[in-house]
Write a protein that holds these residues in place. Structure first.
Motif, PDB file in Angstrom:
ATOM      1  N   PHE A 321      -2.451   9.077  -9.819  1.00  0.00           N
ATOM      2  CA  PHE A 321      -1.283   8.843  -8.970  1.00  0.00           C
ATOM      3  C   PHE A 321      -1.493   7.695  -7.981  1.00  0.00           C
ATOM      4  O   PHE A 321      -0.601   6.851  -7.800  1.00  0.00           O
ATOM      5  N   ASP A 322      -2.644   7.625  -7.344  1.00  0.00           N
ATOM      6  CA  ASP A 322      -2.871   6.593  -6.330  1.00  0.00           C
ATOM      7  C   ASP A 322      -2.820   5.183  -6.930  1.00  0.00           C
ATOM      8  O   ASP A 322      -2.293   4.252  -6.313  1.00  0.00           O
ATOM      9  N   ARG A 323      -3.362   5.031  -8.136  1.00  0.00           N
ATOM     10  CA  ARG A 323      -3.327   3.724  -8.799  1.00  0.00           C
ATOM     11  C   ARG A 323      -1.926   3.387  -9.299  1.00  0.00           C
ATOM     12  O   ARG A 323      -1.557   2.211  -9.396  1.00  0.00           O
ATOM     13  N   PHE A 324      -1.149   4.409  -9.607  1.00  0.00           N
ATOM     14  CA  PHE A 324       0.222   4.217 -10.076  1.00  0.00           C
ATOM     15  C   PHE A 324       1.178   3.888  -8.933  1.00  0.00           C
ATOM     16  O   PHE A 324       2.009   2.976  -9.035  1.00  0.00           O
ATOM     17  N   ILE A 325       1.066   4.621  -7.837  1.00  0.00           N
ATOM     18  CA  ILE A 325       2.076   4.504  -6.776  1.00  0.00           C
ATOM     19  C   ILE A 325       1.961   3.198  -6.010  1.00  0.00           C
ATOM     20  O   ILE A 325       2.970   2.672  -5.507  1.00  0.00           O
ATOM     21  N   LYS A 326       0.778   2.613  -5.931  1.00  0.00           N
ATOM     22  CA  LYS A 326       0.613   1.372  -5.165  1.00  0.00           C
ATOM     23  C   LYS A 326       1.464   0.230  -5.715  1.00  0.00           C
ATOM     24  O   LYS A 326       2.267  -0.366  -4.975  1.00  0.00           O
ATOM     25  N   PRO A 327       1.330  -0.127  -6.997  1.00  0.00           N
ATOM     26  CA  PRO A 327       2.182  -1.214  -7.516  1.00  0.00           C
ATOM     27  C   PRO A 327       3.660  -0.841  -7.535  1.00  0.00           C
ATOM     28  O   PRO A 327       4.523  -1.718  -7.376  1.00  0.00           O
ATOM     29  N   LEU A 328       3.958   0.451  -7.719  1.00  0.00           N
ATOM     30  CA  LEU A 328       5.354   0.872  -7.711  1.00  0.00           C
ATOM     31  C   LEU A 328       5.985   0.605  -6.341  1.00  0.00           C
ATOM     32  O   LEU A 328       7.067   0.010  -6.249  1.00  0.00           O
ATOM     33  N   LEU A 329       5.311   1.035  -5.273  1.00  0.00           N
ATOM     34  CA  LEU A 329       5.859   0.841  -3.935  1.00  0.00           C
ATOM     35  C   LEU A 329       5.958  -0.636  -3.582  1.00  0.00           C
ATOM     36  O   LEU A 329       6.928  -1.075  -2.949  1.00  0.00           O
ATOM     37  N   GLU A 330       4.970  -1.406  -3.985  1.00  0.00           N
ATOM     38  CA  GLU A 330       5.014  -2.842  -3.722  1.00  0.00           C
ATOM     39  C   GLU A 330       6.239  -3.466  -4.387  1.00  0.00           C
ATOM     40  O   GLU A 330       6.922  -4.307  -3.803  1.00  0.00           O
ATOM     41  N   PHE A 331       6.536  -3.036  -5.596  1.00  0.00           N
ATOM     42  CA  PHE A 331       7.650  -3.609  -6.352  1.00  0.00           C
ATOM     43  C   PHE A 331       9.002  -3.190  -5.788  1.00  0.00           C
ATOM     44  O   PHE A 331       9.914  -4.020  -5.663  1.00  0.00           O
ATOM     45  N   VAL A 332       9.160  -1.916  -5.464  1.00  0.00           N
ATOM     46  CA  VAL A 332      10.471  -1.454  -5.019  1.00  0.00           C
ATOM     47  C   VAL A 332      10.813  -1.936  -3.615  1.00  0.00           C
ATOM     48  O   VAL A 332      11.985  -1.969  -3.223  1.00  0.00           O
ATOM     49  N   LYS A 333       9.789  -2.366  -2.861  1.00  0.00           N
ATOM     50  CA  LYS A 333      10.036  -2.807  -1.493  1.00  0.00           C
ATOM     51  C   LYS A 333      10.309  -4.301  -1.379  1.00  0.00           C
ATOM     52  O   LYS A 333      10.975  -4.742  -0.437  1.00  0.00           O
ATOM     53  N   ILE A 334       9.826  -5.096  -2.312  1.00  0.00           N
ATOM     54  CA  ILE A 334      10.016  -6.549  -2.196  1.00  0.00           C
ATOM     55  C   ILE A 334      11.458  -6.908  -2.498  1.00  0.00           C
ATOM     56  O   ILE A 334      12.150  -6.218  -3.263  1.00  0.00           O
ATOM     57  N   THR A 335      11.920  -8.002  -1.887  1.00  0.00           N
ATOM     58  CA  THR A 335      13.310  -8.416  -2.077  1.00  0.00           C
ATOM     59  C   THR A 335      13.484  -9.355  -3.258  1.00  0.00           C
ATOM     60  O   THR A 335      14.548  -9.415  -3.853  1.00  0.00           O
ATOM     61  N   ASN A 336      12.426 -10.072  -3.611  1.00  0.00           N
ATOM     62  CA  ASN A 336      12.500 -10.996  -4.750  1.00  0.00           C
ATOM     63  C   ASN A 336      11.266 -10.830  -5.623  1.00  0.00           C
ATOM     64  O   ASN A 336      10.167 -10.631  -5.119  1.00  0.00           O
ATOM     65  N   LEU A 337      11.467 -10.884  -6.918  1.00  0.00           N
ATOM     66  CA  LEU A 337      10.342 -10.783  -7.865  1.00  0.00           C
ATOM     67  C   LEU A 337       9.855 -12.179  -8.204  1.00  0.00           C
ATOM     68  O   LEU A 337      10.637 -13.038  -8.612  1.00  0.00           O
ATOM     69  N   THR A 338       8.565 -12.440  -7.981  1.00  0.00           N
ATOM     70  CA  THR A 338       8.015 -13.761  -8.281  1.00  0.00           C
ATOM     71  C   THR A 338       7.024 -13.652  -9.408  1.00  0.00           C
ATOM     72  O   THR A 338       6.520 -12.570  -9.691  1.00  0.00           O
TER      73      THR A 338
END
Length: 338
Positions: A321-338
């Motif tokens: 879970f810890d390895r999964f949730i980190k990139p998920l939260l980073e992605f859902v919080k950013i305003t633009n995908l680079t």
């Protein structure tokens, strides 16, 4: 030699004892899991289609401090929405409103005797719930079969999807190229042979690298409880119908149609592939190679990002879970995908 035989008998007895202990915790479950309490409030929507009134269950987790965003979580074939509890609680803490449906044929939702399962139909059903809730824009996460459904929703309703997350989705390849078609009757006969042990063996092999942890038990028991219930014939029938849907309705051609910013979270140890057991032996090793499929799929989806989780199987949100949730939260919080 005698010592080796005694050692073998000891290990065999230990294995049987452990299995008996596991089975002692298993309780028969009816088709709609009425005895199971889900972790969040459950609402039932009456779905009127194909000449039937069907119940579709969904959970909703409301945040204490809303950020104005909604995320929808779509479960896999061998699961229901319950297994998103940990993910939902974390997203809830971050301010997200979280919607978790049980698709028709799964979890607490209806198990129809006759139903034309299609990803388009399941997409319409899911969208109707969100329409009832006045949710016009949302983030969408799909795991396993839910990834195939999420892909179809993203193509059907691109204006509604803010971001798409695919977590070890099946359907990254066209299974028809490897394995011969098995009709629904054959699928049903195979489903009826399933037991607690067969489900556990499958999950050990494809999900958890042969290492079982107590926290995996609830998700196994929710599935295996049906095998000792008088409702097993109808739950097995629905399982056969959805297997047919997955095999006959590939989504590989849909990936290039996705316009939504997309994150792929891929456990590279995963080898899940529908119909692998029926494929020619020389083709079986070529199926479900997620260390390759993730990269190939990322190239097809415009504006997408790939996060590979090494030595992780089919269910990252359960296994690591810890390895999964980190990139998920980073992605859902950013305003633009680079």
């Amino acid at each position: 030699m005698k010592f080796k035989n005694l050692k073998y008998l000891f290990l065999l007895c230990l294995s049987l004892t452990m299995t008996a202990q596991d089975l002692s915790q298993l309780k028969p479950l009816d088709a709609e899991l009425t005895a199971v309490s889900y972790p969040f409030p459950v609402t039932f929507k009456i779905i009127k289609n194909q000449g039937q009134d069907l119940k579709m269950a969904y959970m909703e987790a409301k945040p204490n401090n809303p950020n104005g965003k909604t995320i929808v979580l779509l479960h896999g074939k061998n699961f229901n929405a319950y297994y998103f509890e940990q993910t939902a609680r974390r997203l809830q803490q971050e301010g997200f409103r979280v919607i978790m449906p049980d698709q028709i044929g799964f979890g607490k939702s209806s198990k129809p005797k006759q139903y034309q399962f299609s990803f388009q139909q399941l997409a319409e059903n899911t969208k109707s719930i969100l329409d009832d809730l006045k949710i016009n824009k949302f983030l969408l996460l799909g795991h396993s079969m839910g990834g195939m459904l999420a892909t179809k929703i993203a193509v059907m309703y691109p204006e509604s999807i803010e971001k798409l997350i695919l977590v070890n989705p099946i359907g990254l390849e066209d299974y028809r190229k490897f394995s011969p078609y098995q009709n629904v009757d054959k699928q049903y006969a195979a489903e009826l042979k399933n037991t607690y042990q067969s489900y556990k063996d499958y999950q050990l092999k494809f999900y958890y690298d042969g290492k079982w942890k107590p926290e995996y038990d609830p998700w196994l028991n929710l599935l295996a409880g049906w095998t000792i219930s008088e409702d097993f014939p109808i739950t097995a029938w629905n399982a056969a119908l959805t297997s047919d849907m997955i095999y006959t309705q590939p989504v590989v051609d849909d990936f290039e149609k996705i316009t939504t910013p997309t994150l792929l979270i891929i456990g590279t140890r995963d080898r899940t592939a529908i119909g692998k057991a029926n494929a020619p032996k020389e083709l079986q090793p070529l199926m479900g190679l997620y260390q390759n499929l993730g990269k190939e799929t990322q190239k097809k989806i415009k504006n997408s990002k790939l996060v590979e989780l090494e030595n992780v199987g089919h269910s990252p949100h359960i296994e690591v879970f810890d390895r999964f949730i980190k990139p998920l939260l980073e992605f859902v919080k950013i305003t633009n995908l680079t």
